[in-house]
Write a protein that holds these residues in place. Structure first.
Motif: not given
Length: 647
Positions: A334, A338, A356, A404, A427, A429, A440, A454
């Motif tokens: 995590y 990303t 996750a 997400g 969820m 990111w 998560a 992830k």
């Protein structure tokens, strides 16, 4: 399938590149407005202003201006019901055009081939304006009517669409009649049990293509309307729909219709389909072919999606993905930042699973969801609204902000989704930022966490949902409503007993694994007089027996007889006429009239509630239930660590 992979990969890559380069006013925090559409090699531009209108150069001809504006309305129309603003983008004719455009780019897959009237019209529009072109998908011609990039294409009205493509995508036929058949609301209700539908017209029973058709979310397609001049936009399929009981049912490529009683509007006639509804005659139109009221050759056809609408998944085994042929394409702690490029690595197959895990070595996903690749990775620019996908989850991908899903359309991006209602089903990111994280489920603040992981898998096969687990509770009494809320169940239907419940109302409650149906003595009551839990796919399954209900894992016996009634009992014995008027064990019975012009009917031994405005019919949906006892509901959250609020 090879074409599919290349098309999806190219589409997502171009979206990523364009989103990151951009020529957007207002900086990275507001890429929504001011996007410029410019064709490669053409210095003239067309800009969509912040109010969603189109600003043309004064040198453009009136005909060119109206043509472009019409294209904008049809392809990038505003969804007035959600407040989503139109977003004009460059849509290139080749990959080179798209790459050269350097703008926030969306790829619209054309119908392909000279047999497509829509493709011809859009070619004309492109020529007259010199600013907008369509990127064609597929190989062209009637054998490849559309680039196969999604199970539910968001492409508006489609033409020469292969019926076999629907079957390959897991759609099943629920209505097939000659145009001379009298279409009724009950016919439509038979198709309302799935998340998505396709409505189309064929020139004959033996034709292997639909002359025209459109995809849509069932809840939008089958929603009752009462305007004779306006159809309503469905963001999932891209067409405009109306269903006016006693008048007609159909779609168009714009909101403008003229119902009397079917749509007899002739502008853009090739984009219009209309069936008379609840009247003693068939018809009426399939594109520009009209007056089909007595025609026994043309066919009216509806398919519904049997793609598993898994919704958000919990404790999903990683080995199940591998056995299904899914391949891991992204795995990072995590704490990893990303990027859009990371997502592009996973765009080569039709489906993805995003999830996750509590650690890299964990054998199952704490939370995850399946989706159609092109929908999951499609750019969105809404801070408060996620978009429903055929997999049953709601997705967002806001470049520079976050990526997400959630179990409902309501999100709160700043820049990740920090909404706490239904925290277990969320969820998020951070995306294209110098930070990892964020959440998560109810575990938040994971920006620097190096243990939580992830993961994305891609696959070419239909997803397999994890079995919904529900204790055998049977019929429950005096059940606290607050217990449902503590368990992250969300309300999807709440009406007085006098309200006429429809299959479309029930379709609103799809998208989660479990469901609770109950009755309260008043809106202010904090307990259900009676209610029952069940697995959504069982509870909302169509039945056709007037004397027998079907057992569900939740311990109650259910029935959903379109045009008759919906409800449960504590045994399989019922007596529908049209609601269950059986009196043995009356306290264990609940029944709502369904798809009729009547409310009611019973809440336990209290019957005759057809016109009652005090008693309430209520449905909740959710994903976790570990006990029938309400006082243990809150303890479930301990299975998913709750961290501090905020970011």
């Amino acid at each position: 399938m090879q074409l599919l992979s290349v098309t999806v990969l190219l589409t997502v890559a171009l979206l990523c590149k364009a989103a990151s380069i951009g020529t957007l006013d207002g900086g990275s925090t507001s890429p929504k407005y001011g996007a410029t559409a410019q064709q490669a090699g053409n210095s003239e531009t067309t800009t969509v202003k912040s109010d969603g209108t189109t600003a043309m150069k004064s040198s453009d001809t009136a005909r060119g201006q109206s043509t472009l504006e019409e294209l904008v309305k049809q392809v990038f129309a505003s969804d007035d019901s959600t407040g989503q603003k139109p977003k004009l983008v460059t849509v290139g004719n080749t990959a080179a055009d798209l790459t050269a455009a350097h703008t926030d780019t969306a790829v619209i897959s054309g119908n392909g081939g000279s047999t497509s009237p829509k493709a011809q019209e859009n070619d004309m529009k492109t020529t007259s304006t010199g600013t907008v072109a369509l990127l064609r998908g597929g190989n062209g011609g009637s054998t490849s009517p559309k680039a196969e990039i999604a199970s539910v294409p968001s492409a508006g009205v489609v033409y020469n669409y292969l019926e076999s493509t629907l079957v390959q995508k897991g759609f099943t036929k629920c209505y097939d009649q000659p145009y001379s058949h009298y279409t009724s609301s009950a016919d439509l209700s038979a198709c309302a049990g799935s998340e998505f539908v396709f409505v189309g017209a064929k020139s004959s029973a033996n034709a292997n293509v639909f002359s025209l058709g459109a995809f849509g979310a069932s809840v939008n397609v089958f929603k009752n309307t009462n305007s004779t001049s306006q159809a309503y936009y469905d963001a999932v399929g891209g067409a405009y729909w109306y269903r006016y009981p006693g008048w007609s049912f159909g779609f168009a490529s714009s909101s403008s219709v003229t119902l009397n009683s079917c749509d007899y509007n002739n502008p853009d006639c090739s984009h219009r389909l209309c069936f008379h509804l609840d009247q003693p005659f068939g018809g009426y139109r399939a594109g520009c072919t009209v007056g089909l009221n007595g025609d026994s050759t043309w066919r009216k056809v509806i398919y519904k999606s049997s793609l598993p609408t898994c919704g958000v998944q919990y404790d999903y085994k990683e080995s199940d993905l591998i056995q299904k042929g899914y391949v891991k394409c992204y795995e990072q702690p995590y704490s990893h930042a990303t990027s859009c490029a990371s997502l592009t690595e996973c765009a080569g197959s039709e489906y993805v699973f995003v999830g996750a895990k509590t650690s890299k070595g964990a054998s199952s996903f704490a939370i995850g969801a399946f989706g159609v690749t092109s929908n999951v990775f499609k750019n969105t620019y809404e801070q408060t609204k996620a978009v429903l996908d055929a997999g049953g989850a709601y997705w967002y991908r806001y470049p520079g902000w976050s990526f997400g899903f959630a179990s409902s359309s309501t999100v709160n991006l700043n820049s990740c989704d920090y909404n706490n209602p239904d925290c277990a089903s969320r969820m998020c990111w951070h995306l294209d930022q110098n930070v990892g994280g964020y959440r998560a489920g109810c575990t938040v603040g994971l920006n620097s966490d190096s243990t939580w992981t992830k993961v994305i898998y891609s696959g070419k096969n239909l997803p397999t949902c994890s079995p919904a687990a529900v204790p055998s509770c049977g019929v429950l009494y005096n059940y606290p409503e607050n217990a449902l809320i503590q368990k992250s169940f969300t309300k999807c239907y709440d009406q007085p007993y006098s309200h006429a419940t429809t299959s479309a109302d029930l379709a609103n409650c799809l998208g989660s694994s479990l469901i609770f149906v109950g009755a309260k003595s008043s809106a202010g009551s904090n307990t259900f007089a009676l209610g029952a839990f069940g697995v959504s796919s069982n509870v909302l399954k169509t039945t056709s027996s007037s004397t027998q209900a079907s057992i569900d894992d939740g311990g109650a016996y259910w029935y959903r007889y379109p045009g008759w009634s919906f409800g449960f009992a504590s045994s399989s014995s019922i007596n529908l006429n049209s609601c269950d008027y059986n009196n043995p064990d009356c306290s264990h019975r609940l029944c709502f009239h369904l798809d009729q012009n009547a409310g009611g009917y019973r809440a336990g031994c209290t019957v005759g509630l057809n016109g009652d405005s005090t008693w309430r019919k209520v449905i909740y949906k959710g994903n976790y239930l570990n006990s029938c006892s309400p006082d243990t509901m809150a303890s479930v959250e301990s299975e998913h660590t709750t961290a501090s609020k905020g970011q």
